[in-house]
Scaffold this active site. Structure first.
Site, short mmCIF file in Angstrom:
data_model
loop_
_atom_site.label_atom_id
_atom_site.label_comp_id
_atom_site.label_asym_id
_atom_site.label_seq_id
_atom_site.Cartn_x
_atom_site.Cartn_y
_atom_site.Cartn_z
N GLY A 132 -34.56 -24.39 -52.00
CA GLY A 132 -35.11 -23.07 -51.65
C GLY A 132 -34.38 -22.55 -50.42
O GLY A 132 -33.25 -22.95 -50.12
N CYS B 143 -34.76 -6.82 -41.22
CA CYS B 143 -36.14 -7.20 -41.54
C CYS B 143 -37.00 -7.31 -40.28
O CYS B 143 -38.22 -7.16 -40.34
CB CYS B 143 -36.16 -8.51 -42.32
SG CYS B 143 -35.30 -9.86 -41.50
N VAL C 258 -34.93 -23.08 -47.18
CA VAL C 258 -34.63 -24.14 -46.20
C VAL C 258 -33.56 -25.08 -46.74
O VAL C 258 -32.62 -25.46 -46.03
CB VAL C 258 -35.90 -24.92 -45.82
CG1 VAL C 258 -35.56 -26.06 -44.85
CG2 VAL C 258 -36.93 -23.99 -45.17
N GLY C 259 -33.69 -25.46 -48.01
CA GLY C 259 -32.71 -26.35 -48.62
C GLY C 259 -31.30 -25.78 -48.60
O GLY C 259 -30.32 -26.50 -48.35
N GLU D 56 -29.17 -16.56 -32.05
CA GLU D 56 -28.70 -16.74 -33.43
C GLU D 56 -27.56 -15.76 -33.76
O GLU D 56 -27.44 -14.71 -33.15
CB GLU D 56 -29.86 -16.61 -34.43
CG GLU D 56 -30.68 -15.33 -34.30
CD GLU D 56 -30.15 -14.21 -35.16
OE1 GLU D 56 -29.29 -14.47 -36.01
OE2 GLU D 56 -30.59 -13.07 -34.96
N GLY E 164 -34.70 -30.32 -52.91
CA GLY E 164 -35.12 -28.92 -52.87
C GLY E 164 -33.98 -28.00 -52.48
O GLY E 164 -33.15 -28.34 -51.62
#
EC number: 1.2.1.70
Length: 401
Positions: A179, A46, A181-182, A106, A177
């Site tokens: 999503g 990406c 991040v969660g 990363e 949450g």
């Protein structure tokens, strides 16, 4: 020549989108690319589009062919860079070590490079030079991260809050949450020795996705039953209003650490006024993030020597590979000389013991001088003087009798 074609780092998103690499068309891409290139690997993520190749075409001709194969508009050529030889494979070693990632160091890019390499293997698009390059670069990336211990310095909001909570010895959590991040928060939490996580979601069916006995999936309506039994809340919903309010939390009880990763805020401002709470919002976490990025960058630069070692070894291997035909010819000459001398001696002597001894002596003498010549060629090639010395040694050893 090993080379690299890639999209420049500062290219706007609307332009990057024009350099599409369709995974469904890999069979077609590799088929066309291998008509023009000796080897090729397509690294398309990406955030990155890079084509590594081994070819002898000139740059302009190569660029045109690549643009045609991927159906890219040549008008956007200025957004593309092309480099070759040491600059190209240095770039790959840096990519695998995390120097070019948006989040420095990363891990994800290493897996993506490995996938790209294995994809090329499936299509028989790599042979010796790119095969060796990608193996060395992937090995280098693994060792670099391990020895630099980059995992000790988290650089994403989700990893930072988990790291901070663990430092505070929290073991009972509530995550609001699930999503993007969660999910990352849960991943980092479950990699530690924690006791319990109450995962608060709107869709309780999510519990079927999580196979970990430490996780209790509950709804927002149920969260207040458990909120006073935990030590840390990490909130990362997309709600337009606060989901943690003052009335939800009992004023008495042990310390409660709260990390609010949402914008707009998930945690009501007044919650921070409670005597038992420590509330950290996204601005506080971002300051930790900035400090950690600098620390990680410094640590990566301190360990650049690891990458440079692998880079040097590959560069030397490539240089020595370029003289393999000379080494092969020298060994052939040495063997020819040995066989002729032995044959001549055999005609002059009838004693089997003498002939056997002559075999050994002539062979060892021939090998000694040929091996020494090969050593000199290797040494001088690595110094950059190979061609001159190859000429001298070929003149000495390869002159016809």
């Amino acid at each position: 020549m090993i080379g690299l074609i890639g999209i420049r780092k500062n290219t706007p998103l609307e332009i990057r989108e024009k350099f599409i690499v369709k995974s469904k068309k890999y069979n077609e891409y590799f088929g066309e690319l291998l008509k023009e290139l000796n080897e090729v690997v397509i690294l398309a993520t990406c955030n990155r589009t890079e084509i590594y190749f081994n070819a002898s075409l000139n740059e302009e001709e190569l660029l045109k062919k690549i643009f045609d194969i991927f159906n890219w508009d040549y008008e956007y050529k200025k957004y593309v860079f092309i480099t070759n030889n040491k600059d190209a494979y240095r770039h790959l070693f840096e990519v695998c070590s995390g120097f070019h990632s948006k989040i420095l160091g990363e891990d994800q890019i290493l897996g993506q490079v490995k996938d790209a390499y294995e994809e090329a293997l499936e299509f028989k698009a790599v042979s010796l030079e790119l095969h060796r390059l990608f193996q060395e670069a992937i090995t280098c990336g693994k060792r670099f991260r391990k020895e630099a211990k980059l995992f000790e310095i988290p650089v994403s909001s989700s990893s930072i809050v988990v790291s901070e909570a663990i430092k505070r010895e929290c073991t009972k959590f509530m995550v609001l949450g699930y999503g993007e991040v969660g999910q990352l928060v849960m991943k980092y939490l479950l990699s530690h020795k924690i006791q319990t996580v109450y995962l608060v979601v709107r869709n309780p069916k999510i519990k079927d996705e999580i196979q970990d006995e430490r996780v209790k999936v509950i709804t927002f309506e149920e969260k207040n039953k458990y909120i006073n039994s935990i030590e840390c809340i990490i909130s990362c919903t997309s709600a337009p209003h606060p989901v943690v309010k003052t009335e939800d939390i009992s004023e008495s009880g042990s310390r409660l650490v709260i990390y609010d990763l949402s914008v707009p805020r998930d945690v009501e401002k007044e919650v921070a006024l409670l005597s038992r709470t420590e509330v950290y919002n996204i601005d506080t976490i971002s300051r930790i993030d900035d400090e950690n990025k600098k620390l990680r960058k410094d640590k990566m630069e301190d360990n650049r020597h690891i990458m440079n070692k692998y880079l040097k070894e590959y560069d030397e291997w490539l240089k020595l590979r370029s003289i393999s035909h000379v080494i092969k010819n020298l060994k052939t000459v040495g063997n020819d000389v040995y066989e002729k001398r032995v044959q001549t001696f055999s005609h002059k002597s009838k004693d089997k013991n003498d002939i056997a001894l002559a075999h050994k002596l002539i062979k060892s003498t021939s090998d000694f001088y040929i091996n020494r010549a090969i050593e000199v060629i290797k040494e001088e090639t690595l110094k950059g003087c190979g061609e001159e010395w190859i000429g001298i040694i070929e003149k000495i050893f390869m002159t016809k009798e």
